[in-house]
Design a protein around this motif. Structure first.
Motif, PDB file in Angstrom:
ATOM      1  N   MET A   1     -20.639  43.543 -18.600  1.00 57.08           N
ATOM      2  CA  MET A   1     -19.722  44.116 -19.382  1.00 57.08           C
ATOM      3  C   MET A   1     -18.549  43.272 -19.643  1.00 57.08           C
ATOM      4  N   SER A   2     -18.016  43.150 -20.606  1.00 53.11           N
ATOM      5  CA  SER A   2     -16.747  42.247 -20.798  1.00 53.11           C
ATOM      6  C   SER A   2     -16.080  42.836 -21.913  1.00 53.11           C
ATOM      7  N   LEU A   3     -14.612  43.299 -21.554  1.00 52.95           N
ATOM      8  CA  LEU A   3     -13.677  43.807 -22.454  1.00 52.95           C
ATOM      9  C   LEU A   3     -12.343  42.967 -22.421  1.00 52.95           C
ATOM     10  N   SER A   4     -11.850  42.616 -23.675  1.00 56.05           N
ATOM     11  CA  SER A   4     -10.686  41.767 -23.611  1.00 56.05           C
ATOM     12  C   SER A   4      -9.676  42.272 -24.499  1.00 56.05           C
ATOM     13  N   LEU A   5      -8.455  42.243 -24.220  1.00 58.71           N
ATOM     14  CA  LEU A   5      -7.424  42.561 -25.156  1.00 58.71           C
ATOM     15  C   LEU A   5      -6.385  41.468 -24.994  1.00 58.71           C
ATOM     16  N   ILE A   6      -6.131  40.840 -25.865  1.00 61.75           N
ATOM     17  CA  ILE A   6      -4.943  39.762 -26.090  1.00 61.75           C
ATOM     18  C   ILE A   6      -4.213  39.824 -27.183  1.00 61.75           C
ATOM     19  N   CYS A   7      -2.855  39.895 -26.730  1.00 60.24           N
ATOM     20  CA  CYS A   7      -1.714  40.070 -27.748  1.00 60.24           C
ATOM     21  C   CYS A   7      -1.123  38.831 -28.249  1.00 60.24           C
ATOM     22  N   ALA A   8      -1.449  38.402 -29.394  1.00 62.93           N
ATOM     23  CA  ALA A   8      -1.152  37.097 -29.755  1.00 62.93           C
ATOM     24  C   ALA A   8       0.355  36.977 -30.264  1.00 62.93           C
ATOM     25  N   SER A   9       0.969  38.038 -30.950  1.00 65.64           N
ATOM     26  CA  SER A   9       2.281  38.048 -31.237  1.00 65.64           C
ATOM     27  C   SER A   9       3.321  38.329 -30.204  1.00 65.64           C
ATOM     28  N   PRO A  10       4.404  37.552 -30.194  1.00 68.52           N
ATOM     29  CA  PRO A  10       5.208  37.642 -28.796  1.00 68.52           C
ATOM     30  C   PRO A  10       6.046  39.093 -29.200  1.00 68.52           C
ATOM     31  N   ILE A  11       6.116  39.509 -30.359  1.00 71.32           N
ATOM     32  CA  ILE A  11       6.781  40.666 -30.920  1.00 71.32           C
ATOM     33  C   ILE A  11       6.099  42.036 -30.378  1.00 71.32           C
ATOM     34  N   PHE A  12       4.727  42.027 -30.506  1.00 71.67           N
ATOM     35  CA  PHE A  12       3.938  42.787 -30.183  1.00 71.67           C
ATOM     36  C   PHE A  12       3.821  43.201 -28.572  1.00 71.67           C
ATOM     37  N   PHE A  13       3.716  44.129 -28.057  1.00 74.61           N
ATOM     38  CA  PHE A  13       3.514  44.476 -26.906  1.00 74.61           C
ATOM     39  C   PHE A  13       3.398  45.975 -26.321  1.00 74.61           C
ATOM     40  N   PHE A  14       2.728  46.320 -25.370  1.00 75.46           N
ATOM     41  CA  PHE A  14       2.372  47.706 -25.060  1.00 75.46           C
ATOM     42  C   PHE A  14       3.408  48.071 -23.760  1.00 75.46           C
ATOM     43  N   GLN A  15       3.926  49.232 -23.849  1.00 76.48           N
ATOM     44  CA  GLN A  15       4.522  49.844 -22.518  1.00 76.48           C
ATOM     45  C   GLN A  15       3.590  50.730 -21.819  1.00 76.48           C
ATOM     46  N   GLU A  16       2.476  51.011 -22.635  1.00 70.71           N
ATOM     47  CA  GLU A  16       1.507  51.728 -21.773  1.00 70.71           C
ATOM     48  C   GLU A  16       0.052  51.656 -22.600  1.00 70.71           C
ATOM     49  N   LEU A  17      -0.842  51.386 -21.625  1.00 68.60           N
ATOM     50  CA  LEU A  17      -2.198  51.213 -22.078  1.00 68.60           C
ATOM     51  C   LEU A  17      -3.049  52.002 -21.283  1.00 68.60           C
ATOM     52  N   GLU A  18      -3.817  52.979 -21.861  1.00 62.87           N
ATOM     53  CA  GLU A  18      -4.475  53.886 -21.171  1.00 62.87           C
ATOM     54  C   GLU A  18      -6.093  53.911 -21.602  1.00 62.87           C
ATOM     55  N   LEU A  19      -6.991  53.474 -21.091  1.00 62.05           N
ATOM     56  CA  LEU A  19      -8.246  53.328 -21.313  1.00 62.05           C
ATOM     57  C   LEU A  19      -9.387  54.659 -20.526  1.00 62.05           C
ATOM     58  N   LYS A  20     -10.066  55.023 -21.292  1.00 62.23           N
ATOM     59  CA  LYS A  20     -11.017  55.920 -20.577  1.00 62.23           C
ATOM     60  C   LYS A  20     -12.333  55.579 -20.862  1.00 62.23           C
ATOM     61  N   ASN A  21     -13.530  56.210 -20.191  1.00 59.81           N
ATOM     62  CA  ASN A  21     -14.832  55.943 -20.262  1.00 59.81           C
ATOM     63  C   ASN A  21     -14.920  54.321 -20.182  1.00 59.81           C
ATOM     64  N   VAL A  22     -14.328  53.727 -19.130  1.00 57.05           N
ATOM     65  CA  VAL A  22     -14.547  52.468 -18.697  1.00 57.05           C
ATOM     66  C   VAL A  22     -15.672  52.552 -17.834  1.00 57.05           C
ATOM     67  N   ASN A  23     -16.312  51.254 -17.607  1.00 54.01           N
ATOM     68  CA  ASN A  23     -17.450  51.206 -16.609  1.00 54.01           C
ATOM     69  C   ASN A  23     -17.337  50.153 -15.604  1.00 54.01           C
ATOM     70  N   LEU A  24     -16.156  50.075 -14.792  1.00 53.35           N
ATOM     71  CA  LEU A  24     -15.916  49.267 -13.827  1.00 53.35           C
ATOM     72  C   LEU A  24     -16.706  49.238 -12.695  1.00 53.35           C
ATOM     73  N   ARG A  25     -17.566  48.483 -12.201  1.00 53.30           N
ATOM     74  CA  ARG A  25     -18.568  48.589 -10.878  1.00 53.30           C
ATOM     75  C   ARG A  25     -18.062  47.548  -9.933  1.00 53.30           C
ATOM     76  N   PRO A  26     -18.395  47.853  -8.792  1.00 52.89           N
ATOM     77  CA  PRO A  26     -18.303  46.716  -7.879  1.00 52.89           C
ATOM     78  C   PRO A  26     -18.757  45.354  -8.288  1.00 52.89           C
ATOM     79  N   GLY A  27     -18.115  44.427  -7.912  1.00 60.05           N
ATOM     80  CA  GLY A  27     -17.980  43.008  -8.390  1.00 60.05           C
ATOM     81  C   GLY A  27     -17.423  42.716  -9.661  1.00 60.05           C
TER      82      GLY A  27
END
Length: 154
Positions: A1-27
């Motif tokens: 699984m690979s998930l990426s989020l890249i913010c290219a604009s220096p004006i655009f930024f998150f002060q909060e990011l919440e992700l649900k139903n992710v599948n992060l496993r050992p390794g």
């Protein structure tokens, strides 16, 4: 699984990011890049099942009454916090760009799962046990005085 989020604009930024139903496993690895605000008080990166069950609460403080600038890690089970692990040598400076790599891994032989952080560029490392013994992380939250520019699960 690979998930990426890249913010290219220096004006655009998150002060909060919440992700649900992710599948992060050992390794799996979580890579977070961004800038700590110049007037930062604190920010956090949480990993767990939901906001009430956190295997890891990574929370740098910049004006802690007891210790000044400190890295705080903790866990939360059914809404109840565990004992804090405090690292007095907080190298995450206000106004600096940082990369934090978190690896969700199990230790060979003992089978004790833990989180390993590597804070770049100086390579400071910190470990925190997976007290809740979670086999999978389905919830990720980043919030606070941190300008998130890149987020990747690989």
């Amino acid at each position: 699984m690979s998930l990426s989020l890249i913010c290219a604009s220096p004006i655009f930024f998150f002060q909060e990011l919440e992700l649900k139903n992710v599948n992060l496993r050992p390794g799996d690895k979580l890579k977070v890049k961004g800038e700590i605000l110049h007037d930062a008080e604190r920010f956090q990166i949480d990993l767990g099942l939901d906001s009430e069950d956190l295997a890891l609460h990574f929370n740098p403080h910049y004006h802690d009454d007891a210790d000044g600038a400190v890295l705080v890690c903790n866990s939360k089970t059914a809404g109840c916090w565990g004992d804090e692990k405090r690292e007095i040598h907080n190298l995450l400076l206000r106004g600096s760009e940082v990369k934090v790599r978190k690896c969700f891994k199990g230790k060979l032989f003992t089978k004790i799962k833990c989180f390993l952080f590597q804070i770049l560029p100086d390579g400071q490392e910190m470990q925190f046990p997976n007290r809740a013994d979670m086999d999978v992380i389905t919830y990720i939250r980043a919030a606070g005085d941190f300008k998130l520019t890149s987020f990747k699960i690989c």
